[in-house]
Design a protein around this motif. Structure first.
Motif, PDB file in Angstrom:
ATOM      1  N   ALA A  54      -9.685 -31.968  20.042  1.00  0.00           N
ATOM      2  CA  ALA A  54      -9.465 -33.410  20.141  1.00  0.00           C
ATOM      3  C   ALA A  54     -10.787 -34.097  20.447  1.00  0.00           C
ATOM      4  CB  ALA A  54      -8.439 -33.712  21.235  1.00  0.00           C
ATOM      5  N   MET A  55     -10.748 -35.408  20.506  1.00  0.00           N
ATOM      6  CA  MET A  55     -11.915 -36.164  20.946  1.00  0.00           C
ATOM      7  C   MET A  55     -12.078 -36.001  22.454  1.00  0.00           C
ATOM      8  SD  MET A  55     -13.344 -37.536  18.350  1.00  0.00           S
ATOM      9  CE  MET A  55     -14.406 -38.762  19.139  1.00  0.00           C
ATOM     10  N   PRO A  56     -13.311 -35.953  22.966  1.00  0.00           N
ATOM     11  CA  PRO A  56     -13.511 -35.877  24.414  1.00  0.00           C
ATOM     12  C   PRO A  56     -12.898 -37.098  25.104  1.00  0.00           C
ATOM     13  CG  PRO A  56     -15.561 -35.453  23.238  1.00  0.00           C
ATOM     14  CD  PRO A  56     -14.594 -35.965  22.226  1.00  0.00           C
ATOM     15  N   PRO A  57     -12.431 -36.950  26.330  1.00  0.00           N
ATOM     16  CA  PRO A  57     -11.912 -38.100  27.073  1.00  0.00           C
ATOM     17  C   PRO A  57     -12.976 -39.187  27.221  1.00  0.00           C
ATOM     18  CG  PRO A  57     -11.372 -36.040  28.185  1.00  0.00           C
ATOM     19  CD  PRO A  57     -12.339 -35.701  27.094  1.00  0.00           C
ATOM     20  N   ALA A  58     -12.529 -40.397  27.372  1.00  0.00           N
ATOM     21  CA  ALA A  58     -13.457 -41.518  27.575  1.00  0.00           C
ATOM     22  C   ALA A  58     -14.324 -41.257  28.803  1.00  0.00           C
ATOM     23  CB  ALA A  58     -12.677 -42.814  27.735  1.00  0.00           C
ATOM     24  N   GLY A  59     -15.607 -41.522  28.663  1.00  0.00           N
ATOM     25  CA  GLY A  59     -16.522 -41.360  29.790  1.00  0.00           C
ATOM     26  C   GLY A  59     -17.098 -39.975  29.947  1.00  0.00           C
ATOM     27  N   VAL A  60     -16.734 -39.037  29.059  1.00  0.00           N
ATOM     28  CA  VAL A  60     -17.258 -37.669  29.138  1.00  0.00           C
ATOM     29  C   VAL A  60     -18.401 -37.502  28.139  1.00  0.00           C
ATOM     30  CG1 VAL A  60     -16.762 -35.231  28.726  1.00  0.00           C
ATOM     31  CG2 VAL A  60     -15.107 -36.653  29.951  1.00  0.00           C
ATOM     32  N   ASP A  61     -19.558 -37.131  28.648  1.00  0.00           N
ATOM     33  CA  ASP A  61     -20.702 -36.813  27.792  1.00  0.00           C
ATOM     34  C   ASP A  61     -20.583 -35.344  27.404  1.00  0.00           C
ATOM     35  OD1 ASP A  61     -23.102 -36.306  26.558  1.00  0.00           O
ATOM     36  OD2 ASP A  61     -24.348 -37.192  28.134  1.00  0.00           O
ATOM     37  N   TYR A  62     -19.818 -35.091  26.374  1.00  0.00           N
ATOM     38  CA  TYR A  62     -19.467 -33.712  26.022  1.00  0.00           C
ATOM     39  C   TYR A  62     -20.677 -32.932  25.521  1.00  0.00           C
ATOM     40  CZ  TYR A  62     -17.206 -29.794  23.636  1.00  0.00           C
ATOM     41  OH  TYR A  62     -16.838 -28.547  23.209  1.00  0.00           O
ATOM     42  N   LYS A  63     -21.554 -33.581  24.792  1.00  0.00           N
ATOM     43  CA  LYS A  63     -22.743 -32.889  24.292  1.00  0.00           C
ATOM     44  C   LYS A  63     -23.587 -32.363  25.447  1.00  0.00           C
ATOM     45  CE  LYS A  63     -26.669 -33.378  21.146  1.00  0.00           C
ATOM     46  NZ  LYS A  63     -27.412 -34.283  20.226  1.00  0.00           N
ATOM     47  N   THR A  64     -23.724 -33.172  26.491  1.00  0.00           N
ATOM     48  CA  THR A  64     -24.478 -32.720  27.655  1.00  0.00           C
ATOM     49  C   THR A  64     -23.724 -31.633  28.398  1.00  0.00           C
ATOM     50  OG1 THR A  64     -25.589 -34.852  27.879  1.00  0.00           O
ATOM     51  CG2 THR A  64     -25.518 -33.460  29.830  1.00  0.00           C
ATOM     52  N   TRP A  65     -22.397 -31.740  28.461  1.00  0.00           N
ATOM     53  CA  TRP A  65     -21.607 -30.694  29.121  1.00  0.00           C
ATOM     54  C   TRP A  65     -21.839 -29.348  28.448  1.00  0.00           C
ATOM     55  CZ3 TRP A  65     -17.957 -27.017  28.044  1.00  0.00           C
ATOM     56  CH2 TRP A  65     -17.276 -26.465  29.140  1.00  0.00           C
ATOM     57  N   LEU A  66     -21.876 -29.326  27.116  1.00  0.00           N
ATOM     58  CA  LEU A  66     -22.132 -28.083  26.393  1.00  0.00           C
ATOM     59  C   LEU A  66     -23.508 -27.524  26.717  1.00  0.00           C
ATOM     60  CD1 LEU A  66     -20.699 -28.808  22.837  1.00  0.00           C
ATOM     61  CD2 LEU A  66     -19.857 -27.095  24.445  1.00  0.00           C
ATOM     62  N   GLY A  67     -24.503 -28.401  26.816  1.00  0.00           N
ATOM     63  CA  GLY A  67     -25.846 -27.948  27.144  1.00  0.00           C
ATOM     64  C   GLY A  67     -26.320 -26.864  26.206  1.00  0.00           C
ATOM     65  N   PRO A  68     -26.710 -25.689  26.755  1.00  0.00           N
ATOM     66  CA  PRO A  68     -27.236 -24.616  25.910  1.00  0.00           C
ATOM     67  C   PRO A  68     -26.157 -23.807  25.204  1.00  0.00           C
ATOM     68  CG  PRO A  68     -27.249 -23.918  28.190  1.00  0.00           C
ATOM     69  CD  PRO A  68     -26.815 -25.362  28.190  1.00  0.00           C
ATOM     70  N   ALA A  69     -24.876 -24.116  25.451  1.00  0.00           N
ATOM     71  CA  ALA A  69     -23.800 -23.360  24.814  1.00  0.00           C
ATOM     72  C   ALA A  69     -23.631 -23.776  23.359  1.00  0.00           C
ATOM     73  CB  ALA A  69     -22.487 -23.573  25.565  1.00  0.00           C
ATOM     74  N   GLN A  70     -22.948 -22.943  22.616  1.00  0.00           N
ATOM     75  CA  GLN A  70     -22.725 -23.198  21.195  1.00  0.00           C
ATOM     76  C   GLN A  70     -21.971 -24.506  20.982  1.00  0.00           C
ATOM     77  OE1 GLN A  70     -20.906 -19.871  19.253  1.00  0.00           O
ATOM     78  NE2 GLN A  70     -20.467 -20.979  17.365  1.00  0.00           N
ATOM     79  N   MET A  71     -22.368 -25.262  19.955  1.00  0.00           N
ATOM     80  CA  MET A  71     -21.691 -26.511  19.631  1.00  0.00           C
ATOM     81  C   MET A  71     -20.292 -26.209  19.102  1.00  0.00           C
ATOM     82  SD  MET A  71     -21.611 -29.767  19.614  1.00  0.00           S
ATOM     83  CE  MET A  71     -23.321 -30.165  20.014  1.00  0.00           C
ATOM     84  N   ARG A  72     -19.293 -26.799  19.732  1.00  0.00           N
ATOM     85  CA  ARG A  72     -17.903 -26.674  19.307  1.00  0.00           C
ATOM     86  C   ARG A  72     -17.222 -28.024  19.466  1.00  0.00           C
ATOM     87  NH1 ARG A  72     -16.309 -21.229  19.175  1.00  0.00           N
ATOM     88  NH2 ARG A  72     -17.662 -19.785  20.333  1.00  0.00           N
ATOM     89  N   GLU A  73     -16.124 -28.198  18.745  1.00  0.00           N
ATOM     90  CA  GLU A  73     -15.322 -29.386  18.973  1.00  0.00           C
ATOM     91  C   GLU A  73     -14.730 -29.334  20.371  1.00  0.00           C
ATOM     92  OE1 GLU A  73     -12.728 -30.976  15.825  1.00  0.00           O
ATOM     93  OE2 GLU A  73     -13.359 -29.255  14.623  1.00  0.00           O
ATOM     94  N   PHE A  74     -14.470 -30.503  20.938  1.00  0.00           N
ATOM     95  CA  PHE A  74     -13.917 -30.552  22.290  1.00  0.00           C
ATOM     96  C   PHE A  74     -12.508 -29.974  22.297  1.00  0.00           C
ATOM     97  CE2 PHE A  74     -11.349 -32.482  25.606  1.00  0.00           C
ATOM     98  CZ  PHE A  74     -12.142 -32.279  26.721  1.00  0.00           C
ATOM     99  N   ASN A  75     -12.235 -29.149  23.321  1.00  0.00           N
ATOM    100  CA  ASN A  75     -10.892 -28.644  23.548  1.00  0.00           C
ATOM    101  C   ASN A  75     -10.644 -28.644  25.044  1.00  0.00           C
ATOM    102  OD1 ASN A  75      -8.681 -26.560  24.012  1.00  0.00           O
ATOM    103  ND2 ASN A  75      -8.728 -26.618  21.764  1.00  0.00           N
ATOM    104  N   ALA A  76      -9.546 -29.244  25.452  1.00  0.00           N
ATOM    105  CA  ALA A  76      -9.260 -29.400  26.881  1.00  0.00           C
ATOM    106  C   ALA A  76      -9.182 -28.060  27.597  1.00  0.00           C
ATOM    107  CB  ALA A  76      -7.951 -30.166  27.063  1.00  0.00           C
ATOM    108  N   ASN A  77      -8.821 -26.995  26.889  1.00  0.00           N
ATOM    109  CA  ASN A  77      -8.727 -25.676  27.518  1.00  0.00           C
ATOM    110  C   ASN A  77     -10.070 -25.164  28.013  1.00  0.00           C
ATOM    111  OD1 ASN A  77      -5.968 -25.197  27.256  1.00  0.00           O
ATOM    112  ND2 ASN A  77      -6.180 -24.484  25.154  1.00  0.00           N
TER     113      ASN A  77
END
Length: 428
Positions: free
Chosen positions: A201-224
Protein backbone atom coordinates in the motif's frame (compact mmCIF):
# COMPACT_ATOMS: atom_id res chain seq x y z
CA UNK A 1 36.98 21.52 31.07
CA UNK A 2 33.95 20.17 29.22
CA UNK A 3 30.73 21.58 30.64
CA UNK A 4 29.45 18.05 31.38
CA UNK A 5 32.33 17.45 33.75
CA UNK A 6 32.47 20.86 35.43
CA UNK A 7 31.79 20.58 39.18
CA UNK A 8 30.53 17.00 38.97
CA UNK A 9 33.73 15.38 40.15
CA UNK A 10 34.64 17.87 42.86
CA UNK A 11 34.54 16.53 46.40
CA UNK A 12 32.47 19.48 47.62
CA UNK A 13 29.72 18.78 45.13
CA UNK A 14 29.67 15.07 45.88
CA UNK A 15 29.62 15.62 49.62
CA UNK A 16 26.74 18.08 49.40
CA UNK A 17 24.66 16.11 46.93
CA UNK A 18 24.96 12.92 48.93
CA UNK A 19 22.77 14.47 51.63
CA UNK A 20 19.78 14.78 49.30
CA UNK A 21 17.69 12.19 47.47
CA UNK A 22 18.65 12.17 43.81
CA UNK A 23 15.18 13.34 42.79
CA UNK A 24 15.60 16.52 44.88
CA UNK A 25 19.09 17.56 43.91
CA UNK A 26 19.31 20.86 42.09
CA UNK A 27 21.80 20.28 39.31
CA UNK A 28 23.68 23.07 37.66
CA UNK A 29 23.42 23.24 33.84
CA UNK A 30 27.02 22.06 33.67
CA UNK A 31 26.03 18.80 35.36
CA UNK A 32 23.25 17.96 32.96
CA UNK A 33 23.65 15.72 29.93
CA UNK A 34 21.78 16.96 26.87
CA UNK A 35 20.16 13.90 25.30
CA UNK A 36 18.54 13.33 21.91
CA UNK A 37 16.62 10.24 20.82
CA UNK A 38 16.66 8.82 17.30
CA UNK A 39 13.67 6.52 16.82
CA UNK A 40 11.02 7.24 19.45
CA UNK A 41 8.28 4.71 18.79
CA UNK A 42 9.37 1.69 20.84
CA UNK A 43 12.55 1.06 22.85
CA UNK A 44 13.85 4.52 22.09
CA UNK A 45 10.91 5.93 24.04
CA UNK A 46 11.29 3.36 26.83
CA UNK A 47 14.97 4.23 27.15
CA UNK A 48 14.18 7.93 27.33
CA UNK A 49 11.59 7.39 30.06
CA UNK A 50 14.19 5.49 32.07
CA UNK A 51 16.72 8.28 31.51
CA UNK A 52 14.23 10.94 32.63
CA UNK A 53 14.15 9.31 36.08
CA UNK A 54 17.71 10.55 36.54
CA UNK A 55 17.88 14.30 37.29
CA UNK A 56 20.97 14.91 35.17
CA UNK A 57 19.06 14.04 31.98
CA UNK A 58 17.95 16.92 29.79
CA UNK A 59 16.20 15.77 26.61
CA UNK A 60 16.59 18.48 24.00
CA UNK A 61 15.68 16.75 20.71
CA UNK A 62 13.71 13.90 19.16
CA UNK A 63 14.01 12.38 15.71
CA UNK A 64 11.72 10.01 13.82
CA UNK A 65 10.69 9.42 10.21
CA UNK A 66 7.04 9.06 11.26
CA UNK A 67 5.63 12.53 11.92
CA UNK A 68 2.62 11.15 13.77
CA UNK A 69 4.83 9.28 16.23
CA UNK A 70 7.25 12.19 16.50
CA UNK A 71 4.57 14.75 17.32
CA UNK A 72 2.90 12.40 19.79
CA UNK A 73 6.14 11.80 21.68
CA UNK A 74 7.02 15.49 21.61
CA UNK A 75 3.71 16.29 23.30
CA UNK A 76 4.21 13.57 25.90
CA UNK A 77 7.75 14.76 26.60
CA UNK A 78 6.58 18.35 27.02
CA UNK A 79 3.97 17.18 29.53
CA UNK A 80 6.63 15.32 31.50
CA UNK A 81 9.33 17.97 31.49
CA UNK A 82 7.61 21.25 30.64
CA UNK A 83 10.10 21.73 27.80
CA UNK A 84 9.53 21.52 24.07
CA UNK A 85 12.22 19.50 22.29
CA UNK A 86 13.64 20.28 18.87
CA UNK A 87 12.20 17.90 16.28
CA UNK A 88 14.00 16.27 13.36
CA UNK A 89 13.09 13.94 10.53
CA UNK A 90 16.72 13.43 9.47
CA UNK A 91 19.11 12.17 12.15
CA UNK A 92 22.08 13.70 10.31
CA UNK A 93 20.65 17.17 10.90
CA UNK A 94 20.20 16.30 14.58
CA UNK A 95 23.86 15.31 14.85
CA UNK A 96 24.86 18.77 13.63
CA UNK A 97 23.33 20.28 16.80
CA UNK A 98 26.31 21.21 18.99
CA UNK A 99 24.14 21.39 22.11
CA UNK A 100 23.54 17.63 22.04
CA UNK A 101 25.99 15.62 24.14
CA UNK A 102 24.64 12.13 23.63
CA UNK A 103 22.09 10.22 21.57
CA UNK A 104 19.88 7.20 22.14
CA UNK A 105 19.42 5.04 19.03
CA UNK A 106 16.12 3.16 19.08
CA UNK A 107 15.61 2.59 15.36
CA UNK A 108 15.20 -0.78 13.56
CA UNK A 109 18.31 -2.96 13.55
CA UNK A 110 19.33 -2.21 9.96
CA UNK A 111 19.89 1.45 10.91
CA UNK A 112 22.00 0.92 14.06
CA UNK A 113 25.38 0.78 12.34
CA UNK A 114 25.14 3.93 10.24
CA UNK A 115 23.59 6.01 13.02
CA UNK A 116 26.00 4.88 15.71
CA UNK A 117 29.07 5.42 13.51
CA UNK A 118 27.82 8.85 12.42
CA UNK A 119 27.00 9.80 16.02
CA UNK A 120 30.41 8.97 17.49
CA UNK A 121 32.08 10.61 14.50
CA UNK A 122 30.10 13.75 15.33
CA UNK A 123 31.47 13.67 18.89
CA UNK A 124 28.35 12.28 20.57
CA UNK A 125 28.20 9.56 23.19
CA UNK A 126 25.73 6.81 22.32
CA UNK A 127 23.23 4.42 23.88
CA UNK A 128 22.45 1.98 21.08
CA UNK A 129 19.74 -0.64 21.17
CA UNK A 130 20.61 -4.27 20.79
CA UNK A 131 21.60 -6.03 18.61
CA UNK A 132 24.27 -3.51 17.74
CA UNK A 133 24.32 -4.46 14.05
CA UNK A 134 22.35 -6.47 11.52
CA UNK A 135 25.42 -8.24 10.12
CA UNK A 136 28.90 -9.24 11.23
CA UNK A 137 30.53 -6.57 9.03
CA UNK A 138 28.34 -3.87 10.59
CA UNK A 139 29.24 -5.10 14.07
CA UNK A 140 32.95 -4.81 13.23
CA UNK A 141 32.47 -1.32 11.80
CA UNK A 142 30.73 -0.19 14.98
CA UNK A 143 33.51 -1.52 17.22
CA UNK A 144 36.12 0.20 15.04
CA UNK A 145 34.21 3.50 15.16
CA UNK A 146 34.06 3.48 18.95
CA UNK A 147 37.74 2.61 19.25
CA UNK A 148 38.67 5.32 16.75
CA UNK A 149 36.69 8.04 18.53
CA UNK A 150 36.84 6.93 22.17
CA UNK A 151 33.20 7.87 22.73
CA UNK A 152 31.09 6.33 25.51
CA UNK A 153 28.91 3.65 23.87
CA UNK A 154 26.51 1.63 26.00
CA UNK A 155 24.63 -1.25 24.36
CA UNK A 156 21.03 -1.69 25.50
CA UNK A 157 21.48 -5.14 27.02
CA UNK A 158 20.08 -3.89 30.32
CA UNK A 159 20.17 -7.28 32.04
CA UNK A 160 23.90 -6.56 32.48
CA UNK A 161 22.86 -4.05 35.15
CA UNK A 162 20.62 -6.38 37.20
CA UNK A 163 21.84 -7.71 40.53
CA UNK A 164 20.42 -11.20 40.30
CA UNK A 165 21.88 -11.84 36.84
CA UNK A 166 25.34 -10.94 38.04
CA UNK A 167 24.92 -12.87 41.31
CA UNK A 168 23.96 -15.95 39.30
CA UNK A 169 27.01 -15.63 37.07
CA UNK A 170 29.24 -15.23 40.12
CA UNK A 171 27.83 -18.54 41.37
CA UNK A 172 28.56 -20.20 38.02
CA UNK A 173 32.11 -18.87 38.19
CA UNK A 174 32.52 -20.23 41.75
CA UNK A 175 32.78 -23.76 40.36
CA UNK A 176 30.14 -25.18 42.71
CA UNK A 177 28.14 -26.58 39.81
CA UNK A 178 31.10 -28.70 38.80
CA UNK A 179 32.10 -29.00 35.19
CA UNK A 180 29.49 -27.25 33.01
CA UNK A 181 29.21 -29.20 29.78
CA UNK A 182 26.01 -27.78 28.32
CA UNK A 183 24.30 -24.39 28.47
CA UNK A 184 20.71 -24.23 27.30
CA UNK A 185 19.27 -20.87 26.21
CA UNK A 186 15.67 -20.45 25.11
CA UNK A 187 12.84 -18.05 24.32
CA UNK A 188 9.32 -19.48 24.03
CA UNK A 189 7.08 -16.58 23.08
CA UNK A 190 3.46 -17.58 23.58
CA UNK A 191 2.25 -14.01 23.05
CA UNK A 192 3.45 -14.02 19.44
CA UNK A 193 0.61 -14.55 16.98
CA UNK A 194 0.78 -14.93 13.20
CA UNK A 195 1.68 -11.86 11.17
CA UNK A 196 -1.32 -11.68 8.81
CA UNK A 197 -0.60 -11.33 5.11
CA UNK A 198 -1.32 -7.81 3.91
CA UNK A 199 -1.22 -6.18 0.50
CA UNK A 200 1.33 -3.52 -0.38
CA UNK A 201 0.00 0.00 0.00
CA UNK A 202 0.98 3.64 0.09
CA UNK A 203 2.91 4.67 3.23
CA UNK A 204 0.79 6.36 5.91
CA UNK A 205 0.63 10.14 5.80
CA UNK A 206 3.65 11.72 7.44
CA UNK A 207 5.93 8.68 7.02
CA UNK A 208 9.20 9.22 5.18
CA UNK A 209 9.34 5.65 3.96
CA UNK A 210 12.40 6.08 1.76
CA UNK A 211 14.39 7.25 4.76
CA UNK A 212 12.97 4.44 6.90
CA UNK A 213 14.32 1.92 4.38
CA UNK A 214 17.74 3.56 4.47
CA UNK A 215 20.35 1.03 3.33
CA UNK A 216 17.78 -1.78 2.99
CA UNK A 217 16.50 -2.99 -0.35
CA UNK A 218 13.88 -0.78 -2.02
CA UNK A 219 10.43 -2.36 -1.68
CA UNK A 220 6.87 -1.16 -1.80
CA UNK A 221 5.48 -0.20 1.59
CA UNK A 222 3.84 -3.01 3.54
CA UNK A 223 2.44 -2.51 7.02
CA UNK A 224 3.76 -5.93 8.09
CA UNK A 225 7.34 -4.74 7.69
CA UNK A 226 6.87 -1.46 9.53
CA UNK A 227 7.27 -0.48 13.18
CA UNK A 228 7.34 -3.49 15.57
CA UNK A 229 7.08 -6.28 12.99
CA UNK A 230 10.26 -5.28 11.17
CA UNK A 231 11.92 -7.86 13.48
CA UNK A 232 10.61 -10.77 11.42
CA UNK A 233 12.11 -9.76 8.05
CA UNK A 234 15.72 -10.38 7.02
CA UNK A 235 16.14 -6.96 5.39
CA UNK A 236 15.88 -5.25 8.76
CA UNK A 237 16.59 -7.76 11.55
CA UNK A 238 17.19 -11.38 12.48
CA UNK A 239 14.01 -12.61 14.16
CA UNK A 240 13.91 -13.97 17.69
CA UNK A 241 17.55 -15.08 17.47
CA UNK A 242 18.73 -11.46 17.48
CA UNK A 243 15.75 -9.96 19.34
CA UNK A 244 15.67 -12.13 22.48
CA UNK A 245 18.73 -14.22 21.75
CA UNK A 246 21.08 -11.28 22.18
CA UNK A 247 19.82 -10.72 25.73
CA UNK A 248 19.99 -14.36 26.78
CA UNK A 249 22.97 -15.73 24.85
CA UNK A 250 24.92 -12.81 26.31
CA UNK A 251 24.65 -14.36 29.75
CA UNK A 252 25.48 -17.83 28.51
CA UNK A 253 28.72 -16.47 27.03
CA UNK A 254 29.39 -14.38 30.14
CA UNK A 255 28.92 -17.37 32.43
CA UNK A 256 31.23 -19.55 30.33
CA UNK A 257 33.77 -16.78 29.64
CA UNK A 258 33.40 -17.56 25.95
CA UNK A 259 33.71 -15.62 22.73
CA UNK A 260 33.56 -17.36 19.33
CA UNK A 261 32.33 -20.92 18.83
CA UNK A 262 34.27 -23.40 16.73
CA UNK A 263 31.19 -24.42 14.79
CA UNK A 264 27.44 -23.81 14.59
CA UNK A 265 24.64 -25.87 13.10
CA UNK A 266 20.96 -24.88 13.13
CA UNK A 267 17.63 -26.24 11.99
CA UNK A 268 14.10 -24.91 12.08
CA UNK A 269 11.55 -23.10 9.99
CA UNK A 270 8.06 -21.70 9.94
CA UNK A 271 6.42 -24.61 11.68
CA UNK A 272 3.89 -22.72 13.83
CA UNK A 273 2.60 -20.26 11.25
CA UNK A 274 3.75 -21.53 7.83
CA UNK A 275 1.47 -19.22 5.87
CA UNK A 276 1.90 -15.93 7.72
CA UNK A 277 3.86 -12.96 6.37
CA UNK A 278 7.02 -13.30 8.47
CA UNK A 279 10.32 -14.48 6.92
CA UNK A 280 12.39 -15.45 9.97
CA UNK A 281 11.82 -18.89 11.54
CA UNK A 282 9.20 -19.20 14.25
CA UNK A 283 10.89 -22.41 15.46
CA UNK A 284 14.66 -22.75 15.64
CA UNK A 285 17.31 -24.85 17.36
CA UNK A 286 20.97 -23.90 17.06
CA UNK A 287 23.89 -25.84 18.51
CA UNK A 288 27.15 -24.00 19.17
CA UNK A 289 30.34 -26.02 19.68
CA UNK A 290 33.00 -24.47 21.94
CA UNK A 291 36.25 -26.06 23.08
CA UNK A 292 34.86 -27.81 26.17
CA UNK A 293 31.10 -27.23 26.21
CA UNK A 294 28.09 -26.90 23.94
CA UNK A 295 25.53 -24.10 23.91
CA UNK A 296 22.04 -24.83 22.66
CA UNK A 297 19.62 -22.11 21.57
CA UNK A 298 15.89 -22.75 21.13
CA UNK A 299 13.04 -20.47 20.23
CA UNK A 300 9.39 -21.04 19.45
CA UNK A 301 6.48 -18.68 18.92
CA UNK A 302 2.96 -19.34 20.15
CA UNK A 303 4.24 -21.56 23.01
CA UNK A 304 4.94 -20.58 26.63
CA UNK A 305 6.05 -23.94 28.02
CA UNK A 306 9.80 -23.78 27.70
CA UNK A 307 12.43 -25.84 29.57
CA UNK A 308 12.18 -25.92 33.38
CA UNK A 309 8.65 -24.48 33.10
CA UNK A 310 9.89 -21.07 31.99
CA UNK A 311 9.17 -19.22 28.77
CA UNK A 312 12.75 -17.88 28.62
CA UNK A 313 16.00 -18.51 30.40
CA UNK A 314 19.54 -19.83 30.60
CA UNK A 315 20.44 -23.16 32.21
CA UNK A 316 24.04 -23.94 33.15
CA UNK A 317 24.09 -27.74 33.40
CA UNK A 318 26.99 -28.95 35.53
CA UNK A 319 28.08 -32.28 36.96
CA UNK A 320 26.87 -31.28 40.43
CA UNK A 321 23.78 -29.31 39.57
CA UNK A 322 21.99 -26.96 37.19
CA UNK A 323 21.59 -23.21 37.64
CA UNK A 324 18.45 -21.85 35.96
CA UNK A 325 18.36 -18.10 35.36
CA UNK A 326 15.74 -15.78 33.88
CA UNK A 327 14.56 -12.20 34.26
CA UNK A 328 12.58 -13.09 37.36
CA UNK A 329 15.34 -14.78 39.35
CA UNK A 330 17.61 -17.82 39.64
CA UNK A 331 17.83 -21.14 41.42
CA UNK A 332 20.04 -24.23 41.59
CA UNK A 333 18.64 -27.73 41.00
CA UNK A 334 21.04 -30.20 42.62
CA UNK A 335 22.17 -33.55 41.29
CA UNK A 336 21.33 -36.13 43.95
CA UNK A 337 23.91 -36.27 46.78
CA UNK A 338 26.28 -33.90 45.00
CA UNK A 339 25.34 -30.47 46.34
CA UNK A 340 22.66 -28.53 48.16
CA UNK A 341 19.90 -26.98 46.05
CA UNK A 342 19.19 -23.24 46.18
CA UNK A 343 15.61 -22.04 46.21
CA UNK A 344 14.66 -19.35 43.73
CA UNK A 345 16.19 -15.95 44.44
CA UNK A 346 13.96 -13.30 42.93
CA UNK A 347 14.96 -10.18 41.02
CA UNK A 348 14.91 -7.04 43.15
CA UNK A 349 15.85 -4.16 40.87
CA UNK A 350 15.03 -2.36 37.60
CA UNK A 351 17.65 -3.21 35.01
CA UNK A 352 16.77 -0.51 32.48
CA UNK A 353 16.85 2.27 35.08
CA UNK A 354 20.24 1.12 36.35
CA UNK A 355 21.61 0.61 32.85
CA UNK A 356 20.77 4.14 31.72
CA UNK A 357 22.12 5.54 34.99
CA UNK A 358 25.40 3.70 34.41
CA UNK A 359 25.66 5.27 30.95
CA UNK A 360 25.16 8.77 32.37
CA UNK A 361 27.75 8.17 35.06
CA UNK A 362 30.36 7.06 32.54
CA UNK A 363 29.56 10.00 30.25
CA UNK A 364 30.65 12.19 33.14
CA UNK A 365 33.57 10.15 34.45
CA UNK A 366 34.86 9.05 30.99
CA UNK A 367 35.92 5.75 32.60
CA UNK A 368 34.92 3.43 29.78
CA UNK A 369 35.81 0.33 31.80
CA UNK A 370 32.90 1.14 34.14
CA UNK A 371 30.31 0.57 31.41
CA UNK A 372 28.07 -2.39 32.15
CA UNK A 373 27.75 -3.31 28.45
CA UNK A 374 30.38 -1.73 26.25
CA UNK A 375 30.59 -2.06 22.49
CA UNK A 376 32.81 -5.16 22.57
CA UNK A 377 30.42 -7.00 24.89
CA UNK A 378 27.54 -6.14 22.58
CA UNK A 379 29.61 -7.17 19.57
CA UNK A 380 30.48 -10.57 21.03
CA UNK A 381 26.90 -11.69 21.55
CA UNK A 382 25.56 -10.04 18.39
CA UNK A 383 28.17 -11.91 16.35
CA UNK A 384 27.16 -15.20 17.95
CA UNK A 385 23.51 -14.53 17.18
CA UNK A 386 24.38 -13.74 13.58
CA UNK A 387 26.28 -17.03 13.36
CA UNK A 388 23.20 -18.94 14.46
CA UNK A 389 21.11 -17.29 11.76
CA UNK A 390 23.80 -17.84 9.14
CA UNK A 391 23.96 -21.54 9.99
CA UNK A 392 20.18 -21.74 9.62
CA UNK A 393 20.14 -19.87 6.32
CA UNK A 394 22.91 -21.95 4.77
CA UNK A 395 21.51 -25.21 6.07
CA UNK A 396 25.04 -26.38 6.84
CA UNK A 397 27.35 -26.79 9.80
CA UNK A 398 29.66 -23.81 9.63
CA UNK A 399 33.14 -23.50 11.13
CA UNK A 400 34.49 -20.10 12.14
CA UNK A 401 38.08 -18.97 11.63
CA UNK A 402 38.48 -16.09 14.11
CA UNK A 403 41.92 -14.98 12.98
CA UNK A 404 40.69 -14.66 9.42
CA UNK A 405 37.32 -13.24 10.42
CA UNK A 406 35.39 -15.62 8.19
CA UNK A 407 33.92 -19.10 7.88
CA UNK A 408 35.14 -22.15 6.01
CA UNK A 409 32.00 -21.96 3.91
CA UNK A 410 31.44 -19.78 0.85
CA UNK A 411 27.68 -19.53 1.39
CA UNK A 412 28.22 -18.51 5.02
CA UNK A 413 30.79 -15.86 4.10
CA UNK A 414 28.28 -14.27 1.73
CA UNK A 415 26.21 -13.29 4.78
CA UNK A 416 29.06 -11.49 6.59
CA UNK A 417 28.84 -8.23 4.64
CA UNK A 418 25.43 -6.83 3.69
CA UNK A 419 24.65 -5.15 0.40
CA UNK A 420 23.75 -1.51 1.03
CA UNK A 421 21.19 0.16 -1.21
CA UNK A 422 19.78 3.62 -1.98
CA UNK A 423 23.22 5.28 -2.18
CA UNK A 424 24.15 4.38 1.41
CA UNK A 425 27.62 3.01 2.06
CA UNK A 426 28.69 0.55 4.73
CA UNK A 427 31.17 2.35 7.01
CA UNK A 428 34.74 1.22 6.44
Amino acid sequence: MHRRNFLFNTSAFLAGSALLPSSLRALAPSDRVNIAVIGVNGMGWSNLNALLKHPETNCVALCDVDETVLNKRAGELQQKTGKKPALYGDYRKLLENKDIDAVVIGTPDHWHCLQMVDAVSAGKDVYVEKPIGNSIAEIRAMVNAQERTGRVVQVGQWQRSMNHFNDAIAYVHSGKLGKVRLVKVWAYMGWMKPVPVAANAMPPAGVDYKTWLGPAQMREFNANRFHFNFRWFWDYAGGLMTDWGVHLIDYALYGMKASNPKSVVAAGGKFAYPDDAAETPDTLTALYEFDDFNMQWEHATGINGGPYGRDHGIAFIGNNGTLVLDRGGWEVIAEKDKMEPISRIKANDNGLDKHTKNWLEVIKSRKLTDLHCDIRTGANVATNAQMGNIAFRTGERIYYRPYEGKFDNKKANAFITPEYHNNYKLPK
